[in-house]
Motif scaffolding. Structure first.
Motif, PDB file in Angstrom:
ATOM      1  N   MET A 136       3.007  -5.213  -0.467  1.00  0.00           N
ATOM      2  CA  MET A 136       1.821  -4.690  -1.094  1.00  0.00           C
ATOM      3  C   MET A 136       0.610  -4.840  -0.178  1.00  0.00           C
ATOM      4  O   MET A 136      -0.270  -3.983  -0.174  1.00  0.00           O
ATOM      5  N   ALA A 137       0.588  -5.948   0.576  1.00  0.00           N
ATOM      6  CA  ALA A 137      -0.526  -6.150   1.497  1.00  0.00           C
ATOM      7  C   ALA A 137      -0.533  -5.086   2.592  1.00  0.00           C
ATOM      8  O   ALA A 137      -1.595  -4.579   2.973  1.00  0.00           O
ATOM      9  N   LEU A 138       0.645  -4.752   3.084  1.00  0.00           N
ATOM     10  CA  LEU A 138       0.719  -3.718   4.115  1.00  0.00           C
ATOM     11  C   LEU A 138       0.342  -2.348   3.557  1.00  0.00           C
ATOM     12  O   LEU A 138      -0.325  -1.557   4.231  1.00  0.00           O
ATOM     13  N   LEU A 139       0.733  -2.076   2.327  1.00  0.00           N
ATOM     14  CA  LEU A 139       0.342  -0.816   1.713  1.00  0.00           C
ATOM     15  C   LEU A 139      -1.158  -0.791   1.422  1.00  0.00           C
ATOM     16  O   LEU A 139      -1.798   0.260   1.517  1.00  0.00           O
ATOM     17  N   ALA A 140      -1.727  -1.945   1.088  1.00  0.00           N
ATOM     18  CA  ALA A 140      -3.181  -2.019   0.899  1.00  0.00           C
ATOM     19  C   ALA A 140      -3.887  -1.727   2.220  1.00  0.00           C
ATOM     20  O   ALA A 140      -4.944  -1.084   2.242  1.00  0.00           O
ATOM     21  N   ARG A 141      -3.273  -2.161   3.300  1.00  0.00           N
ATOM     22  CA  ARG A 141      -3.844  -1.858   4.621  1.00  0.00           C
ATOM     23  C   ARG A 141      -3.817  -0.349   4.890  1.00  0.00           C
ATOM     24  O   ARG A 141      -4.773   0.217   5.408  1.00  0.00           O
ATOM     25  N   VAL A 142      -2.726   0.307   4.525  1.00  0.00           N
ATOM     26  CA  VAL A 142      -2.626   1.761   4.679  1.00  0.00           C
ATOM     27  C   VAL A 142      -3.671   2.438   3.794  1.00  0.00           C
ATOM     28  O   VAL A 142      -4.349   3.385   4.223  1.00  0.00           O
ATOM     29  N   LEU A 143      -3.828   1.960   2.577  1.00  0.00           N
ATOM     30  CA  LEU A 143      -4.835   2.502   1.665  1.00  0.00           C
ATOM     31  C   LEU A 143      -6.232   2.376   2.267  1.00  0.00           C
ATOM     32  O   LEU A 143      -7.035   3.305   2.206  1.00  0.00           O
ATOM     33  N   TRP A 144      -6.500   1.225   2.871  1.00  0.00           N
ATOM     34  CA  TRP A 144      -7.805   1.009   3.509  1.00  0.00           C
ATOM     35  C   TRP A 144      -8.000   1.964   4.686  1.00  0.00           C
ATOM     36  O   TRP A 144      -9.083   2.503   4.879  1.00  0.00           O
ATOM     37  N   ASN A 145      -6.953   2.175   5.461  1.00  0.00           N
ATOM     38  CA  ASN A 145      -7.041   3.113   6.590  1.00  0.00           C
ATOM     39  C   ASN A 145      -7.340   4.535   6.097  1.00  0.00           C
ATOM     40  O   ASN A 145      -8.112   5.256   6.716  1.00  0.00           O
ATOM     41  N   ILE A 146      -6.728   4.921   4.985  1.00  0.00           N
ATOM     42  CA  ILE A 146      -6.998   6.242   4.425  1.00  0.00           C
ATOM     43  C   ILE A 146      -8.446   6.297   3.925  1.00  0.00           C
ATOM     44  O   ILE A 146      -9.155   7.278   4.135  1.00  0.00           O
ATOM     45  N   HIS A 147      -8.890   5.218   3.293  1.00  0.00           N
ATOM     46  CA  HIS A 147     -10.262   5.169   2.770  1.00  0.00           C
ATOM     47  C   HIS A 147     -11.293   5.324   3.893  1.00  0.00           C
ATOM     48  O   HIS A 147     -12.242   6.090   3.770  1.00  0.00           O
ATOM     49  N   ARG A 148     -11.091   4.592   4.970  1.00  0.00           N
ATOM     50  CA  ARG A 148     -12.082   4.637   6.060  1.00  0.00           C
ATOM     51  C   ARG A 148     -11.805   5.762   7.055  1.00  0.00           C
ATOM     52  O   ARG A 148     -12.471   5.863   8.079  1.00  0.00           O
ATOM     53  N   LYS A 149     -10.798   6.597   6.724  1.00  0.00           N
ATOM     54  CA  LYS A 149     -10.428   7.747   7.558  1.00  0.00           C
ATOM     55  C   LYS A 149     -10.176   7.322   9.010  1.00  0.00           C
ATOM     56  O   LYS A 149     -10.797   7.821   9.944  1.00  0.00           O
ATOM     57  N   ALA A 150      -9.257   6.372   9.146  1.00  0.00           N
ATOM     58  CA  ALA A 150      -8.910   5.842  10.469  1.00  0.00           C
ATOM     59  C   ALA A 150      -8.449   6.973  11.380  1.00  0.00           C
ATOM     60  O   ALA A 150      -7.912   7.988  10.927  1.00  0.00           O
ATOM     61  N   ASP A 151      -8.660   6.790  12.654  1.00  0.00           N
ATOM     62  CA  ASP A 151      -8.369   7.830  13.644  1.00  0.00           C
ATOM     63  C   ASP A 151      -6.889   7.801  14.044  1.00  0.00           C
ATOM     64  O   ASP A 151      -6.540   7.495  15.175  1.00  0.00           O
ATOM     65  N   ARG A 197      -7.738  16.605   0.699  1.00  0.00           N
ATOM     66  CA  ARG A 197      -8.533  17.818   0.917  1.00  0.00           C
ATOM     67  C   ARG A 197     -10.035  17.532   0.877  1.00  0.00           C
ATOM     68  O   ARG A 197     -10.793  18.156   0.138  1.00  0.00           O
ATOM     69  N   GLY A 198     -10.429  16.525   1.645  1.00  0.00           N
ATOM     70  CA  GLY A 198     -11.843  16.179   1.738  1.00  0.00           C
ATOM     71  C   GLY A 198     -12.340  15.277   0.627  1.00  0.00           C
ATOM     72  O   GLY A 198     -13.480  14.835   0.658  1.00  0.00           O
ATOM     73  N   GLY A 199     -11.504  14.968  -0.345  1.00  0.00           N
ATOM     74  CA  GLY A 199     -11.899  14.083  -1.446  1.00  0.00           C
ATOM     75  C   GLY A 199     -11.685  12.620  -1.096  1.00  0.00           C
ATOM     76  O   GLY A 199     -11.328  12.268   0.031  1.00  0.00           O
ATOM     77  N   SER A 200     -11.869  11.776  -2.069  1.00  0.00           N
ATOM     78  CA  SER A 200     -11.722  10.338  -1.876  1.00  0.00           C
ATOM     79  C   SER A 200     -10.344   9.878  -2.353  1.00  0.00           C
ATOM     80  O   SER A 200      -9.820  10.372  -3.354  1.00  0.00           O
ATOM     81  N   VAL A 201      -9.792   8.915  -1.660  1.00  0.00           N
ATOM     82  CA  VAL A 201      -8.507   8.348  -2.055  1.00  0.00           C
ATOM     83  C   VAL A 201      -8.637   7.616  -3.393  1.00  0.00           C
ATOM     84  O   VAL A 201      -7.673   7.456  -4.130  1.00  0.00           O
ATOM     85  N   TRP A 202      -9.850   7.222  -3.740  1.00  0.00           N
ATOM     86  CA  TRP A 202     -10.096   6.481  -4.973  1.00  0.00           C
ATOM     87  C   TRP A 202     -10.114   7.399  -6.200  1.00  0.00           C
ATOM     88  O   TRP A 202      -9.988   6.934  -7.320  1.00  0.00           O
ATOM     89  N   GLU A 203     -10.280   8.690  -5.987  1.00  0.00           N
ATOM     90  CA  GLU A 203     -10.309   9.636  -7.093  1.00  0.00           C
ATOM     91  C   GLU A 203      -9.053  10.512  -7.148  1.00  0.00           C
ATOM     92  O   GLU A 203      -8.791  11.163  -8.145  1.00  0.00           O
ATOM     93  N   TRP A 204      -8.276  10.538  -6.082  1.00  0.00           N
ATOM     94  CA  TRP A 204      -7.095  11.383  -5.976  1.00  0.00           C
ATOM     95  C   TRP A 204      -6.024  10.929  -6.965  1.00  0.00           C
ATOM     96  O   TRP A 204      -5.793   9.738  -7.155  1.00  0.00           O
TER      97      TRP A 204
END
Length: 167
Positions: A1-16, A29-36
């Motif tokens: 779960m911690a590793l998936l939370a890290r992936v979630l954070w990367n999506i949130h901050r739009k990691a390169d 599609r340009g929206g937020s991961v928190w609302e998807w």
């Protein structure tokens, strides 16, 4: 779960990274991961990320509080997995008997047997009923063999306690 939370954070901050960019363009599609909201045909990974996101929002009360908490877990390189792990790790109450059982001067096999006994996992005949053996105590042949009977009620073990001076 911690590793998936890290992936979630990367999506949130739009990691390169290519994958995060792909998720942001195809799914968000340009929206937020928190609302998807995941759809039925979405991958199990993305549905699991949404579950973790929802768990964090529920735990912290709001989306903003969840983002702030995850930001506290991160550094310049991204989310520190160890901090996320500490959050998701199950927290159990401390067992006072653990310090007594696991001592350097107690042979491990005795500690292990005591640990099994305290957890109710000793392989006594009442617990091995599926083997369809006779459940009576092999020492006194009077009562069903249970851990309590073997250690405290059996006349033969009572003699051992008396001889050892502990009874």
């Amino acid at each position: 779960m911690a590793l998936l939370a890290r992936v979630l954070w990367n999506i949130h901050r739009k990691a390169d990274t290519l994958w995060v960019q792909w998720v942001n363009s195809v799914y968000l599609r340009g929206g937020s991961v928190w609302e998807w909201q995941p759809k039925k045909g979405d991958s199990p990974l993305l549905r699991r990320l949404a579950d973790i996101r929802d768990r964090l929002i529920t735990a912290f009360g709001t989306t903003g509080a969840a983002v702030e908490s995850m930001a506290a877990w991160s550094n310049l390189k991204g989310l520190e997995t160890s901090k996320a792990y500490e959050y998701f790790r199950p927290k159990h109450t401390r067992q006072p008997w653990k310090a007594t059982i696991w001592r350097a001067f107690i042979p491990p096999k005795y500690s292990f047997i005591l640990w099994l006994g305290l957890r109710g996992r000793l392989a006594t005949r009442d617990r091995l009923a599926f083997l369809q053996e006779d459940p009576t105590c092999s020492l006194c042949i009077n009562t069903n063999e249970t851990a309590e009977h073997l250690f405290f009620e059996c006349p033969f073990s009572a003699c051992v306690w008396l001889i050892s001076g502990s009874g």
